[in-house]
Design a protein around this motif. Structure first.
Motif, PDB file in Angstrom:
ATOM      1  N   THR A  33       2.718 138.916  37.978  1.00  0.00           N
ATOM      2  CA  THR A  33       2.009 139.574  38.912  1.00  0.00           C
ATOM      3  C   THR A  33       2.322 140.886  39.334  1.00  0.00           C
ATOM      4  OG1 THR A  33       2.723 138.306  40.851  1.00  0.00           O
ATOM      5  CG2 THR A  33       0.948 137.365  39.797  1.00  0.00           C
ATOM      6  N   LEU A  34       3.461 140.928  40.274  1.00  0.00           N
ATOM      7  CA  LEU A  34       3.866 142.017  40.906  1.00  0.00           C
ATOM      8  C   LEU A  34       4.227 143.121  39.885  1.00  0.00           C
ATOM      9  CD1 LEU A  34       5.721 140.434  43.976  1.00  0.00           C
ATOM     10  CD2 LEU A  34       3.656 141.738  43.944  1.00  0.00           C
ATOM     11  N   ILE A  35       5.268 142.780  38.888  1.00  0.00           N
ATOM     12  CA  ILE A  35       5.821 143.687  37.977  1.00  0.00           C
ATOM     13  C   ILE A  35       4.699 144.038  36.994  1.00  0.00           C
ATOM     14  CG2 ILE A  35       7.531 143.663  36.102  1.00  0.00           C
ATOM     15  CD1 ILE A  35       9.246 141.707  37.781  1.00  0.00           C
ATOM     16  N   LYS A  36       4.020 143.419  36.306  1.00  0.00           N
ATOM     17  CA  LYS A  36       2.698 144.026  35.544  1.00  0.00           C
ATOM     18  C   LYS A  36       2.052 144.812  36.306  1.00  0.00           C
ATOM     19  CE  LYS A  36       2.518 140.011  32.409  1.00  0.00           C
ATOM     20  NZ  LYS A  36       1.660 138.853  31.664  1.00  0.00           N
ATOM     21  N   ALA A  37       1.744 144.371  37.637  1.00  0.00           N
ATOM     22  CA  ALA A  37       0.677 145.270  38.375  1.00  0.00           C
ATOM     23  C   ALA A  37       1.283 146.620  38.805  1.00  0.00           C
ATOM     24  CB  ALA A  37       0.164 144.640  39.526  1.00  0.00           C
ATOM     25  N   ALA A  38       2.597 146.461  39.079  1.00  0.00           N
ATOM     26  CA  ALA A  38       3.517 148.036  39.444  1.00  0.00           C
ATOM     27  C   ALA A  38       3.453 148.602  38.113  1.00  0.00           C
ATOM     28  CB  ALA A  38       4.876 147.406  39.960  1.00  0.00           C
TER      29      ALA A  38
ATOM     30  N   GLU B 265       1.590 154.041  35.327  1.00  0.00           N
ATOM     31  CA  GLU B 265       1.281 154.659  33.882  1.00  0.00           C
ATOM     32  C   GLU B 265       0.751 155.978  33.950  1.00  0.00           C
ATOM     33  OE1 GLU B 265      -0.864 151.728  31.684  1.00  0.00           O
ATOM     34  OE2 GLU B 265       0.687 150.849  31.155  1.00  0.00           O
ATOM     35  N   PRO B 266      -0.333 156.433  34.861  1.00  0.00           N
ATOM     36  CA  PRO B 266      -0.558 157.830  35.119  1.00  0.00           C
ATOM     37  C   PRO B 266       0.796 158.751  35.309  1.00  0.00           C
ATOM     38  CG  PRO B 266      -2.014 156.469  36.282  1.00  0.00           C
ATOM     39  CD  PRO B 266      -0.807 155.556  35.994  1.00  0.00           C
ATOM     40  N   VAL B 267       1.534 158.327  36.239  1.00  0.00           N
ATOM     41  CA  VAL B 267       2.816 159.072  36.609  1.00  0.00           C
ATOM     42  C   VAL B 267       3.455 159.257  35.197  1.00  0.00           C
ATOM     43  CG1 VAL B 267       4.843 159.309  37.954  1.00  0.00           C
ATOM     44  CG2 VAL B 267       2.606 158.383  39.001  1.00  0.00           C
ATOM     45  N   PHE B 268       3.815 158.167  34.388  1.00  0.00           N
ATOM     46  CA  PHE B 268       4.652 158.306  33.340  1.00  0.00           C
ATOM     47  C   PHE B 268       4.157 159.219  32.312  1.00  0.00           C
ATOM     48  CE2 PHE B 268       4.799 156.448  28.888  1.00  0.00           C
ATOM     49  CZ  PHE B 268       6.062 156.792  28.710  1.00  0.00           C
ATOM     50  N   TYR B 269       2.697 159.106  32.127  1.00  0.00           N
ATOM     51  CA  TYR B 269       1.951 159.959  31.203  1.00  0.00           C
ATOM     52  C   TYR B 269       2.126 161.450  31.329  1.00  0.00           C
ATOM     53  CZ  TYR B 269       0.582 155.860  28.846  1.00  0.00           C
ATOM     54  OH  TYR B 269       0.460 154.708  28.218  1.00  0.00           O
ATOM     55  N   GLU B 270       2.082 161.814  32.942  1.00  0.00           N
ATOM     56  CA  GLU B 270       2.155 162.948  33.297  1.00  0.00           C
ATOM     57  C   GLU B 270       3.607 163.628  33.172  1.00  0.00           C
ATOM     58  OE1 GLU B 270       1.329 166.116  37.073  1.00  0.00           O
ATOM     59  OE2 GLU B 270       0.366 164.531  36.734  1.00  0.00           O
TER      60      GLU B 270
ATOM     61  N   ILE C   1       9.954 146.727  41.862  1.00  0.00           N
ATOM     62  CA  ILE C   1       9.936 147.886  41.686  1.00  0.00           C
ATOM     63  C   ILE C   1       9.503 148.564  40.583  1.00  0.00           C
ATOM     64  CG2 ILE C   1      11.864 148.294  43.673  1.00  0.00           C
ATOM     65  CD1 ILE C   1      13.822 148.847  41.181  1.00  0.00           C
ATOM     66  N   ALA C   2       8.874 149.945  40.405  1.00  0.00           N
ATOM     67  CA  ALA C   2       8.506 150.368  39.080  1.00  0.00           C
ATOM     68  C   ALA C   2       9.000 151.920  39.291  1.00  0.00           C
ATOM     69  CB  ALA C   2       6.904 150.575  39.173  1.00  0.00           C
ATOM     70  N   VAL C   3      10.052 152.202  38.072  1.00  0.00           N
ATOM     71  CA  VAL C   3      10.551 153.364  38.095  1.00  0.00           C
ATOM     72  C   VAL C   3       9.891 154.254  36.903  1.00  0.00           C
ATOM     73  CG1 VAL C   3      12.909 154.620  37.901  1.00  0.00           C
ATOM     74  CG2 VAL C   3      12.423 152.365  39.257  1.00  0.00           C
ATOM     75  N   VAL C   4       9.751 155.483  37.152  1.00  0.00           N
ATOM     76  CA  VAL C   4       9.571 156.607  36.120  1.00  0.00           C
ATOM     77  C   VAL C   4      10.970 157.365  35.981  1.00  0.00           C
ATOM     78  CG1 VAL C   4       8.357 158.324  35.040  1.00  0.00           C
ATOM     79  CG2 VAL C   4       7.266 156.442  35.970  1.00  0.00           C
TER      80      VAL C   4
ATOM     81  N   ARG D 242       1.125 163.868  42.852  1.00  0.00           N
ATOM     82  CA  ARG D 242      -0.096 163.930  42.520  1.00  0.00           C
ATOM     83  C   ARG D 242      -1.071 162.693  42.380  1.00  0.00           C
ATOM     84  NH1 ARG D 242       1.317 168.654  40.257  1.00  0.00           N
ATOM     85  NH2 ARG D 242       2.217 168.070  38.366  1.00  0.00           N
ATOM     86  N   HIS D 243      -0.234 161.649  41.847  1.00  0.00           N
ATOM     87  CA  HIS D 243      -1.056 160.450  41.347  1.00  0.00           C
ATOM     88  C   HIS D 243      -0.820 159.288  42.377  1.00  0.00           C
ATOM     89  CE1 HIS D 243      -2.152 161.557  37.434  1.00  0.00           C
ATOM     90  NE2 HIS D 243      -1.017 162.240  37.432  1.00  0.00           N
TER      91      HIS D 243
END
Length: 160
Positions: free
Chosen positions: A34-39, A44-49, A98-101, A131-132
């Protein structure tokens, strides 16, 4: 360095449903589902930018001396915080995921993002997050609700 803190309110219903689900199974497995997949999906938009705005020198092709460009090292990770993560002032002891780019940590990437005495900062990580951030929070809520509902339905089928 500026600290960006995300506060997400209004998740009481999801939190109670998640607590019910965790009582029925392994908490770490449920968190991963749940948490990790959602994070990860939310970031993903931050990653792509970051990937599109990370420094790239088209005039310096890859060779033995310059095997990669900084944009080739951009990665997105989501995980349950480990001991190293918990030493960071950006991660609280109560954080469940946590999610990290990030890019490959090097003197070049730090100088690019933060600047030096001789080089002006040309940040690309922090502006992408700034921005995101509203989209990230909204996507996290939506994704979390989707994943919790899927797991709840799956566990309801198992009970039958």
């Amino acid at each position: 360095m500026a600290t960006e803190i995300f506060r997400i309110d209004g998740l009481e219903e999801l939190e109670s449903k998640l607590s019910e689900i965790m009582a029925l199974g392994r908490a770490d497995a449920i968190a991963r589902q749940t948490l990790i997949k959602a994070a990860k999906t939310a970031m993903e938009p931050v990653f792509y930018e970051v990937q599109s705005t990370a420094p790239y020198d088209a005039e310096k092709p890859r060779d033995a001396r310059n095997p990669i460009h900084m944009r080739d090292t951009v990665k997105l990770e989501a995980r349950i915080p480990n001991q190293t993560d918990r030493k960071s002032m950006m991660v609280n002891q109560t954080d469940a995921a946590i999610a990290v780019v990030s890019v490959k940590k090097s003197a070049v990437s730090l100088a690019q993002e933060l600047g030096t005495k001789k080089l002006h900062a040309q940040p690309f990580l922090r502006p992408a997050l700034a921005r995101h951030k509203d989209n990230v929070v909204a996507a996290f809520k939506d994704e979390l609700q989707t994943h919790i509902n899927l797991i709840a339905a799956k566990q309801a089928r198992r009970k039958k």
